[in-house]
Design a protein around this motif. Structure first.
Motif, short mmCIF file in Angstrom:
data_model
loop_
_atom_site.label_atom_id
_atom_site.label_comp_id
_atom_site.label_asym_id
_atom_site.label_seq_id
_atom_site.Cartn_x
_atom_site.Cartn_y
_atom_site.Cartn_z
N LEU A 191 -2.31 2.16 -4.60
CA LEU A 191 -2.26 3.49 -4.03
C LEU A 191 -3.51 3.75 -3.22
CD1 LEU A 191 -0.11 3.50 -6.26
CD2 LEU A 191 -0.69 5.89 -6.72
N SER A 192 -3.38 4.55 -2.19
CA SER A 192 -4.52 4.78 -1.30
C SER A 192 -4.54 6.22 -0.80
CB SER A 192 -4.45 3.83 -0.09
OG SER A 192 -5.49 4.09 0.83
N GLN A 193 -5.74 6.72 -0.60
CA GLN A 193 -5.92 8.02 0.02
C GLN A 193 -5.71 7.92 1.53
OE1 GLN A 193 -9.85 9.28 -1.12
NE2 GLN A 193 -9.07 10.48 -2.85
N LEU A 194 -5.46 9.05 2.12
CA LEU A 194 -5.40 9.14 3.58
C LEU A 194 -6.53 10.04 4.07
CD1 LEU A 194 -1.59 9.61 4.29
CD2 LEU A 194 -2.96 7.57 4.71
N PHE A 245 4.24 5.44 3.30
CA PHE A 245 3.66 6.78 3.26
C PHE A 245 4.67 7.74 2.64
CE2 PHE A 245 1.44 5.33 7.31
CZ PHE A 245 0.22 5.12 6.68
N LEU A 260 -5.10 5.67 7.39
CA LEU A 260 -5.55 5.00 6.16
C LEU A 260 -7.06 5.11 6.05
CD1 LEU A 260 -3.26 1.85 6.21
CD2 LEU A 260 -3.26 3.65 4.47
N ARG A 261 -7.51 5.58 4.92
CA ARG A 261 -8.92 5.96 4.78
C ARG A 261 -9.84 4.77 4.54
NH1 ARG A 261 -11.11 10.67 0.65
NH2 ARG A 261 -13.32 10.34 0.98
N GLN A 291 -9.45 3.59 -3.50
CA GLN A 291 -10.80 4.09 -3.18
C GLN A 291 -11.69 4.28 -4.41
OE1 GLN A 291 -8.07 5.05 -1.55
NE2 GLN A 291 -8.57 4.41 0.53
N TYR A 336 -6.44 4.41 -7.99
CA TYR A 336 -6.09 4.09 -6.61
C TYR A 336 -7.21 3.31 -5.98
CZ TYR A 336 -8.79 8.38 -5.49
OH TYR A 336 -9.77 9.32 -5.40
N LYS A 371 2.22 10.62 -4.94
CA LYS A 371 2.16 9.15 -4.90
C LYS A 371 2.00 8.55 -6.29
CE LYS A 371 -2.72 8.95 -3.39
NZ LYS A 371 -2.91 10.40 -3.12
N ILE A 393 0.85 -1.19 0.00
CA ILE A 393 0.00 0.00 0.00
C ILE A 393 0.89 1.23 0.00
CG2 ILE A 393 -1.74 1.32 1.26
CD1 ILE A 393 -2.84 -1.24 0.05
N ALA A 405 0.50 5.20 0.26
CA ALA A 405 -0.51 6.18 0.62
C ALA A 405 0.12 7.54 0.92
CB ALA A 405 -1.29 5.69 1.84
#
Length: 457
Positions: free
Chosen positions: A366-369, A401, A386-387, A329, A327, A224, A215, A217
């Motif tokens: 990839l991930s949002q925060l 991160f 982590l969202r 989400q 990503y 990112k 992951i 993020a």
């Protein structure tokens, strides 16, 4: 192996080929080294043959001599035969039936081929059963069927319990290769995975390892996507035979490639929109384009895709190296969670980990925060940021991160430094890796960091 009604079905097997492999090894023990990497105990159809081959593998890994006496004694000790005379008589029969011990590779291939055909029969039974009795959606059953066939094609299908001997041999061989590589590298630790191109990060996580879910993020603006595309290009350039697959759910294919070209050519990103460039920059773009077009990078910008869609496309790749999803989400789930986004993300991350394991490749998602970092004096992200789901942290093998203090503090003297925070690492220690950041080119670089403090210290 599952219980099946196999009435009327003749399972493919070749007892003569199985015994010819065993007999060739009994005649000339060192021949086992020619087939041991491709022929495993579970490939044998006849139980006794499988047990004898397992004994041979154990002797081989113990560096013991392999002949009729050592194999016979070991077979009696392990209960393959009740008495020594019975063991000797059977092994002599096997030896006498070998047409030509020099053809052991051909015999081994016949054994493996019949094993694969049996696997196909069992897989077909599973698929029929799933189609008849499953409560899953049709799409899920199709995915199940595709995976079954893919496993057989990839040589990973195994419908029976696997004896530890074959697994131990594979692990010993892998470790021996690492030891050899480390010695050739002056005693430095060797990576088990694909190099990202970022030296300090590779030392920390040992590269991008097969079956890992990684992951990546960051808060918006930290780079990112750029970092993921830099890794994609680095892997593709250093491992020319590996295919790098990028699933971009936010940006178009053209936007992704434009970013990659800017990074490769060291071209200011706004030049791609305005066309303002010097003759030298234009020449650099042509050179970068020539480099990128020869890379095994594949990009899919289908919006809102799910894990099943992605997996179906990846199965068609011949030599997959790494998968990047931008990503998390923006992905959708096959099932309807009636607005429960936490449950939906939990299922997606769980399925991404399963996909990484089934395809045996590293998957970078990839991930949002969440906005938590914005509310704290120290804005470095934490795992709790982590969202949408705590399962992201749970399912991930590695969590990275990205953090640039200069994003928040324009007076920070370290404007071109980015911190890559290794917040979770199943392969080693966590900690901070420093990267160079060339924002105008959306490019990350290796850097030897000597942080400058604002007080001049």
């Amino acid at each position: 192996m599952a219980d099946y009604d196999l009435t009327g079905i003749n399972l493919p097997a070749n007892a003569e080929a199985e015994e010819s492999v065993l007999g060739a090894v009994l005649i000339k023990g060192e021949l086992l080294g020619e087939v041991i990497s491709v022929l495993h105990p579970e490939h044998f159809f006849i139980d006794q043959n499988r047990e004898i081959y397992t004994v041979m593998m154990q002797l081989y890994m113990s560096s013991e001599k392999i002949d009729i006496v050592t194999v016979g004694n070991a077979c009696v000790r392990q209960g393959v035969f009740d008495r020594a005379d019975e063991s000797k008589r059977r092994l002599v029969e096997i030896m006498n039936g070998v047409p030509s011990y020099s053809s052991i590779t051909k015999y081994a291939n016949i054994v493996v081929e019949n094993y694969l055909l049996r696997s196909l029969i069992f897989a077909s039974k599973d698929i029929i059963d799933a189609a008849n009795n499953s409560t899953d959606t049709a799409e899920a059953v199709v995915d199940f069927a595709e995976q079954k066939i893919f496993d057989i094609r990839a040589g990973t299908e195994n419908n029976s319990l696997t004896h530890i001997a074959g697994i131990v041999y594979d692990r010993v061989r892998a470790f021996s290769d690492l030891v050899k590589s480390s010695r050739e590298n002056g005693g430095q630790p060797s990576m088990t995975g694909l190099a990202t191109g970022y030296t300090e990060l590779d030392k920390r996580i040992f590269g991008l390892n097969k079956s890992d879910l990684i992951i990546l993020a960051a808060r918006p603006g930290m780079g990112k996507t750029s970092f993921a595309m830099n890794i994609a290009a680095n892997v593709a350039k250093h491992f020319r035979d590996k295919q790098v697959c990028v699933f971009s759910l936010e940006m178009s294919k053209e936007q992704i490639v434009s970013r990659m070209m800017c990074s490769e050519a060291c071209l200011p990103s706004d030049a791609m929109k305005t066309g303002r460039s010097t003759p030298e920059q234009l020449n650099n773009v042509m050179i970068a384009a020539d480099v990128l077009q020869h890379l095994e990078v594949y990009i899919d910008d289908t919006p809102g895709c799910n894990v099943t869609n992605i997996k179906s496309k990846l199965r068609r790749m011949k030599n997959l190296g790494v998968v990047i999803i931008d990503y998390l989400q923006l992905m959708t789930s096959v099932n309807n969670f009636h607005g429960n986004r936490v449950a939906e993300i939990s299922e997606i991350t769980r399925n991404l980990k399963i996909m990484a394991k089934e395809l045996n490749v590293p998957v970078i998602a990839l991930s949002q925060l969440a906005r938590g970092p914005e509310q704290r004096p120290d804005k470095r992200p934490l795992l709790s940021d982590l969202r949408d789901s705590g399962s992201i942290e749970q399912d991930a093998d590695i969590v990275l991160f990205l953090y640039r203090n200069s994003y928040y503090d324009k007076t920070d003297p370290n404007q071109n430094i980015c911190e890559c925070l290794v917040a979770k690492n199943r392969h080693g220690e966590t900690g901070t890796v420093y990267l160079g950041w060339q924002g105008e080119y959306t490019k990350f670089t290796n850097v030897e960091v000597k942080l400058v403090h604002q007080n001049g210290g």
